[in-house]
Design an enzyme around this catalytic site. Sequence first.
Site, PDB file in Angstrom:
ATOM      1  N   ASN A  38      36.901  45.402  32.444  1.00  0.00           N
ATOM      2  CA  ASN A  38      37.610  44.474  33.347  1.00  0.00           C
ATOM      3  C   ASN A  38      38.125  45.528  34.591  1.00  0.00           C
ATOM      4  O   ASN A  38      39.182  46.103  34.463  1.00  0.00           O
ATOM      5  CB  ASN A  38      39.224  43.931  32.647  1.00  0.00           C
ATOM      6  CG  ASN A  38      39.537  42.832  33.598  1.00  0.00           C
ATOM      7  OD1 ASN A  38      39.332  42.751  34.926  1.00  0.00           O
ATOM      8  ND2 ASN A  38      40.702  42.186  33.163  1.00  0.00           N
ATOM      9  N   ARG A  63      34.153  41.353  32.751  1.00  0.00           N
ATOM     10  CA  ARG A  63      34.858  40.140  33.285  1.00  0.00           C
ATOM     11  C   ARG A  63      34.537  40.203  34.524  1.00  0.00           C
ATOM     12  O   ARG A  63      34.829  41.089  35.544  1.00  0.00           O
ATOM     13  CB  ARG A  63      36.208  40.264  33.109  1.00  0.00           C
ATOM     14  CG  ARG A  63      37.092  39.163  33.935  1.00  0.00           C
ATOM     15  CD  ARG A  63      38.333  39.501  33.841  1.00  0.00           C
ATOM     16  NE  ARG A  63      39.347  38.245  34.495  1.00  0.00           N
ATOM     17  CZ  ARG A  63      40.143  38.538  35.265  1.00  0.00           C
ATOM     18  NH1 ARG A  63      40.743  39.512  35.730  1.00  0.00           N
ATOM     19  NH2 ARG A  63      41.004  37.406  35.961  1.00  0.00           N
ATOM     20  N   HIS A 115      40.986  31.833  35.379  1.00  0.00           N
ATOM     21  CA  HIS A 115      41.451  31.768  33.853  1.00  0.00           C
ATOM     22  C   HIS A 115      40.667  31.214  32.969  1.00  0.00           C
ATOM     23  O   HIS A 115      41.024  30.740  31.845  1.00  0.00           O
ATOM     24  CB  HIS A 115      42.780  31.505  33.799  1.00  0.00           C
ATOM     25  CG  HIS A 115      43.779  32.107  34.542  1.00  0.00           C
ATOM     26  ND1 HIS A 115      44.958  31.608  35.200  1.00  0.00           N
ATOM     27  CD2 HIS A 115      43.991  33.539  34.991  1.00  0.00           C
ATOM     28  CE1 HIS A 115      45.479  32.605  35.897  1.00  0.00           C
ATOM     29  NE2 HIS A 115      44.946  33.669  35.782  1.00  0.00           N
ATOM     30  N   GLY A 158      49.755  35.755  37.388  1.00  0.00           N
ATOM     31  CA  GLY A 158      48.992  34.639  37.898  1.00  0.00           C
ATOM     32  C   GLY A 158      49.075  33.387  37.059  1.00  0.00           C
ATOM     33  O   GLY A 158      49.274  33.569  35.754  1.00  0.00           O
ATOM     34  N   ARG A 208      52.634  34.813  44.130  1.00  0.00           N
ATOM     35  CA  ARG A 208      51.740  33.656  44.885  1.00  0.00           C
ATOM     36  C   ARG A 208      52.612  32.398  44.985  1.00  0.00           C
ATOM     37  O   ARG A 208      53.223  31.795  43.980  1.00  0.00           O
ATOM     38  CB  ARG A 208      50.470  33.561  44.227  1.00  0.00           C
ATOM     39  CG  ARG A 208      49.549  34.613  44.368  1.00  0.00           C
ATOM     40  CD  ARG A 208      48.274  34.357  43.586  1.00  0.00           C
ATOM     41  NE  ARG A 208      48.133  35.379  42.668  1.00  0.00           N
ATOM     42  CZ  ARG A 208      47.079  35.343  41.608  1.00  0.00           C
ATOM     43  NH1 ARG A 208      46.241  34.377  41.378  1.00  0.00           N
ATOM     44  NH2 ARG A 208      47.013  36.401  40.905  1.00  0.00           N
ATOM     45  N   GLU A 247      41.454  37.419  26.164  1.00  0.00           N
ATOM     46  CA  GLU A 247      40.204  37.140  27.045  1.00  0.00           C
ATOM     47  C   GLU A 247      39.172  37.941  26.629  1.00  0.00           C
ATOM     48  O   GLU A 247      38.016  37.934  26.595  1.00  0.00           O
ATOM     49  CB  GLU A 247      40.764  37.442  28.416  1.00  0.00           C
ATOM     50  CG  GLU A 247      41.342  36.246  28.892  1.00  0.00           C
ATOM     51  CD  GLU A 247      42.292  36.443  30.013  1.00  0.00           C
ATOM     52  OE1 GLU A 247      41.629  35.894  31.309  1.00  0.00           O
ATOM     53  OE2 GLU A 247      43.318  37.299  30.319  1.00  0.00           O
TER      54      GLU A 247
END
Length: 401
Positions: free
Chosen positions: A10, A84, A173, A205, A234, A378
């Site tokens: 990643n 990823r 995601h 996130g 964010r 993940e």
Amino acid sequence: MTHRLVLVINGGSSSIKLALRKQGSSKPVFEAQAERLNTPQASYSFPGGSECSLPDANHQDALNALLPLLDAHLDQPISAVGHRVVHGGEQFTGPRLINDEVLAGIEANAPLAPLHNPANLSGIRAAMKLLPDIPQVAVFDTAFHQSMPPHAFRYALPDELYAVHGVRRYGFHGTSHQYVAHQASLLTGRAETAGAWLSAHLGNGCSSCAILDGKSMDTSMGLTPLEGLVMGTRSGDVDPNLHAHLARTLGWDLPRIERLLNRESGLLGLSGLSNDMRELEQARAQGHGGAQLAIEVFCYRLARSLAGLAVALPRVDGLIFTGGIGENSALTRALTLSHLAVMGLHVDPDRNSALKRGEAGRIEATGSPAILVIPTDEERQIAEESLTLLDRQHLEMETPA
């Protein structure tokens, strides 16, 4: 049959994480990471080892340092390297074996994810150079959401912006939402992909998703990862005319506004204190008004999103919480669910507060649809998708035309 090994990489803008996964295992064989790349403070670390300095190291330098650490954990050759990749646009609807065409496609989608895709490419190119004889697979965050119907992914904008420039809702995601929906089906005694789920991936996130029988029907993130929920730094959804308002009234240019919305907003902006939910919960308990407001806005906006996404499903079999906040914050789960009684979702306070960190469990009250807390994985999803792709391609090569 030997359970094969997959190296999952990643690549972030200033970091690279790797995990060695064995097929079918829920735990990594080994994992390590490098941080603050391309700065004098660059370093790498792994569990059980001390942090090692790598001044000014780039992604390839970091992999040069990290890959030899795998040797002590290899009982067989690595079968694949799974990468990823954040944005695959409409071009990539599933994992792809990396070649020149795939590299060009990832690069072409970089304007849609300027902080992520170039970093993903750096990790891919470094791995291809260092491990040239091992198949490299790209697994895209956006691919899972390519099952969304047009009425969910189109913006109400002139058609040319979509047809020519690809302006639409993509979602992110995807590997996390796909993984936890699969686990939810298993935990509730359904077939592997069966079920109508609302999923909340909550970390720095955040995104929510409506999933029907293993397919994404709608999600909160859009063209970029800024749309949707309140996140760590964010803003999530704001009035689209905010950009013009700030430019007119404060004289801000586009980079300044983008920095505000991506780096200075969310939990951090609302609280004036931190983007870390753990710190905010402690401050809330001590009477900090900004922390209280940030948590309340975060949970209300999440509940509103989940309720809205329910219209994408024929029914709601349950709600899934995952990600660092979703898995570990009983307060966030309780406050969010306090807004969802209209949907018949009710939490059992004792089960919610008693759930141990890192454990999967069910926290619904009697009579409520399932409410599940499922730690995401993940890297495992990427490893399994990489091997599935290789098996499928091998079968196609063996099948006569």
